[in-house]
Design an enzyme around this catalytic site. Structure first.
Site, short mmCIF file in Angstrom:
data_model
loop_
_atom_site.label_atom_id
_atom_site.label_comp_id
_atom_site.label_asym_id
_atom_site.label_seq_id
_atom_site.Cartn_x
_atom_site.Cartn_y
_atom_site.Cartn_z
CG ASP A 1 -12.39 39.75 -6.57
OD1 ASP A 1 -12.16 40.53 -5.64
OD2 ASP A 1 -13.21 40.00 -7.48
NE ARG B 1 -12.51 42.18 -0.90
CZ ARG B 1 -12.52 42.06 -2.23
NH1 ARG B 1 -12.71 40.90 -2.81
NH2 ARG B 1 -12.31 43.11 -2.99
C1 LIG Z 1 -16.59 43.11 -0.29
C2 LIG Z 1 -16.76 41.65 -0.54
C3 LIG Z 1 -15.91 41.00 -1.43
C4 LIG Z 1 -16.03 39.62 -1.64
N1 LIG Z 1 -15.09 38.97 -2.39
C5 LIG Z 1 -15.13 37.61 -2.46
C6 LIG Z 1 -14.08 36.88 -3.10
O1 LIG Z 1 -13.12 37.44 -3.60
N2 LIG Z 1 -14.19 35.53 -3.12
C7 LIG Z 1 -15.24 34.85 -2.54
O2 LIG Z 1 -15.25 33.62 -2.56
N3 LIG Z 1 -16.25 35.53 -1.95
C8 LIG Z 1 -16.22 36.88 -1.90
N4 LIG Z 1 -17.23 37.56 -1.27
C9 LIG Z 1 -18.50 36.85 -0.92
C10 LIG Z 1 -18.41 36.15 0.41
O3 LIG Z 1 -17.56 35.03 0.33
C11 LIG Z 1 -19.80 35.68 0.88
O4 LIG Z 1 -20.32 34.75 -0.02
C12 LIG Z 1 -20.82 36.79 1.04
O5 LIG Z 1 -20.25 37.93 1.59
C13 LIG Z 1 -21.98 36.34 1.99
O6 LIG Z 1 -21.48 36.00 3.22
P1 LIG Z 1 -21.65 36.93 4.54
O7 LIG Z 1 -20.30 37.08 5.14
O8 LIG Z 1 -22.31 38.19 4.21
O9 LIG Z 1 -22.44 36.04 5.57
P2 LIG Z 1 -23.75 35.13 5.44
O10 LIG Z 1 -23.75 34.33 6.69
O11 LIG Z 1 -23.79 34.43 4.13
O12 LIG Z 1 -24.92 36.19 5.45
C14 LIG Z 1 -25.19 37.01 6.56
C15 LIG Z 1 -26.38 37.90 6.25
O13 LIG Z 1 -26.01 38.83 5.22
C16 LIG Z 1 -27.09 39.04 4.34
N5 LIG Z 1 -26.71 38.57 2.97
C17 LIG Z 1 -25.61 37.86 2.64
N6 LIG Z 1 -25.58 37.64 1.31
C18 LIG Z 1 -26.69 38.22 0.80
C19 LIG Z 1 -27.22 38.34 -0.51
N7 LIG Z 1 -26.60 37.82 -1.58
N8 LIG Z 1 -28.38 39.01 -0.69
C20 LIG Z 1 -29.02 39.55 0.36
N9 LIG Z 1 -28.56 39.48 1.65
C21 LIG Z 1 -27.41 38.82 1.87
C22 LIG Z 1 -28.27 38.26 4.88
O14 LIG Z 1 -28.97 39.12 5.72
C23 LIG Z 1 -27.58 37.17 5.67
O15 LIG Z 1 -28.39 36.65 6.67
C24 LIG Z 1 -17.10 38.91 -1.01
C25 LIG Z 1 -17.95 39.57 -0.12
C26 LIG Z 1 -17.78 40.91 0.13
C27 LIG Z 1 -18.68 41.56 1.12
#
Ligand SMILES: Cc1cc2nc3c(=O)[nH]c(=O)nc-3n(C[C@H](O)[C@H](O)[C@H](O)COP(=O)(O)OP(=O)(O)OC[C@H]3O[C@@H](n4cnc5c(N)ncnc54)[C@H](O)[C@@H]3O)c2cc1C
Length: 313
Positions: free
Chosen positions: A132, A182
């Site tokens: 991560d 990722r």
């Molecule tokens: C498989 C995976 C691994 C990850 N690993 C890392 C990592 O190693 N390091 C790191 O910095 N980040 C990591 N993340 C988190 C990532 O950086 C984002 O903070 C997170 O995915 C929210 O961003 P989004 O791309 O979904 O888009 P956004 O624009 O934030 O959200 C889009 C839509 O997704 C939904 N959504 C997003 N988050 C939530 C929530 N918490 N609860 C409910 N609905 C939500 C909502 O409907 C929102 O409108 C990971 C995410 C995923 C999916």
């Protein structure tokens, strides 16, 4: 504003203690956390696998404060890999360098990461290990450790955050290595000197970097992209881009977090895409939970009401 406050709170140890022992907070966190134990997490893995969804299993715990905790974290990670292999589950493991003690000593974290990667690679077939990505102060160390170890074992991948200005250069380095990446937007509190603050900028860079990682040059080098987002706009872009470029659906995958947008997870599987869900488990759920709240502050009202109610009773 709310996002920054929640992310700052995610690093407060006294709050971690108060919230982690609150029953209602745990009930709220359960939406995002598969359980306290590996056995509970493996039951979730089985259910997801039965629905055609692969898993990346994460034993929660970050920023350890003693070498013994880091050693224990690496043993947990290896045990998870062993159980994945024994059960025949379709899953890999994710690991954070701060759980392996990088904040105490880079050499300690390097040794423990090597143990995890080598142990997971020795299983038959090997269990994939994803590192991560944490806050920006750790990105260079993480990339350097990854690059050094990727030469020894290809059974590992990394994460790139599209909110960081530097990520375009880091992606080029990973393309040269032919690594599995990722792509996420980024979940930590970062200053404007290192990261985009506006969603439109983060999204634009997300698409630029994915475009590069899906280029024929990257694919020919062996890059395998995991498009990790719940954002319908990013998902629509990726599907459209792959279709117009004639990129086979087996050359990339989508990833989402446990407990978020299950409807989209199921829909992507039904459409014939590869889908993987990140499944965290363990007692150290507080910082992970706070980052999930920061992503969607509407969830906070429920938590505050619950915790205050319990304090009053
Ligand atoms: C498989 C995976 C691994 C990850 N690993 C890392 C990592 O190693 N390091 C790191 O910095 N980040 C990591 N993340 C988190 C990532 O950086 C984002 O903070 C997170 O995915 C929210 O961003 P989004 O791309 O979904 O888009 P956004 O624009 O934030 O959200 C889009 C839509 O997704 C939904 N959504 C997003 N988050 C939530 C929530 N918490 N609860 C409910 N609905 C939500 C909502 O409907 C929102 O409108 C990971 C995410 C995923 C999916």
């Amino acid at each position: 504003m709310m996002r920054r406050g929640l992310l700052a709170a995610s690093r407060q140890r006294w709050l971690a203690q108060a919230v982690s022992s609150n029953r209602l907070a745990w009930l709220a966190a359960r939406r995002f956390v598969a359980g306290n134990t590996l056995a509970e997490a493996m039951a979730v893995v089985a259910t997801l696998n039965a629905a055609g969804i692969a898993v990346s299993l994460d034993h929660l715990g970050e920023n350890v404060t003693a070498p013994a905790e880091a050693e224990q974290a690496s043993r947990h990670c290896l045990e998870a890999a062993r159980q994945i292999r024994q059960s025949g589950a379709h899953a890999g493991v994710s690991v954070k360098l701060t759980s392996l003690g990088v904040g105490l000593s880079v050499d300690l974290a390097a040794r423990l990461l090597r143990d995890v990667v080598a142990g997971a690679a020795s299983l038959d077939p090997p269990v994939f290990v994803r590192i991560d990505m944490e806050d920006s102060a750790l990105v260079q160390t993480t990339l350097d450790l990854f690059a050094a170890m990727f030469g020894e074992s290809k059974n590992m991948g990394l994460v790139i955050q599209s909110y960081l200005y530097r990520s375009a250069e880091d992606v080029e380095r990973l393309i040269r290595l032919g690594a599995g990446v990722r792509m996420v937007k980024g979940a930590y509190l970062e200053p404007p000197t290192v990261a985009y603050a506006r969603k439109s900028d983060v999204d634009a860079q997300y698409i630029r970097l994915c475009t590069r990682l899906l280029s024929s040059e990257a694919l020919a080098n062996g890059v395998y992209l995991a498009i990790a987002t719940h954002d319908p706009a990013m998902l629509a872009w990726a599907k459209q881009f792959a279709a117009t470029q004639g990129i086979d659906r087996n050359r990339f995958e989508f990833q989402m977090l446990y407990g978020i947008r299950r409807d989209l997870q199921t829909a992507l599987v039904a459409e014939g895409y590869r889908m993987r869900v990140y499944v965290p488990y363990g007692r150290q759920w507080y910082p992970y939970f706070m980052r999930r709240l920061a992503e969607r502050p509407q969830n906070v009202g429920f938590l505050v009401r619950g915790v205050l109610g319990e304090l009053r009773s």
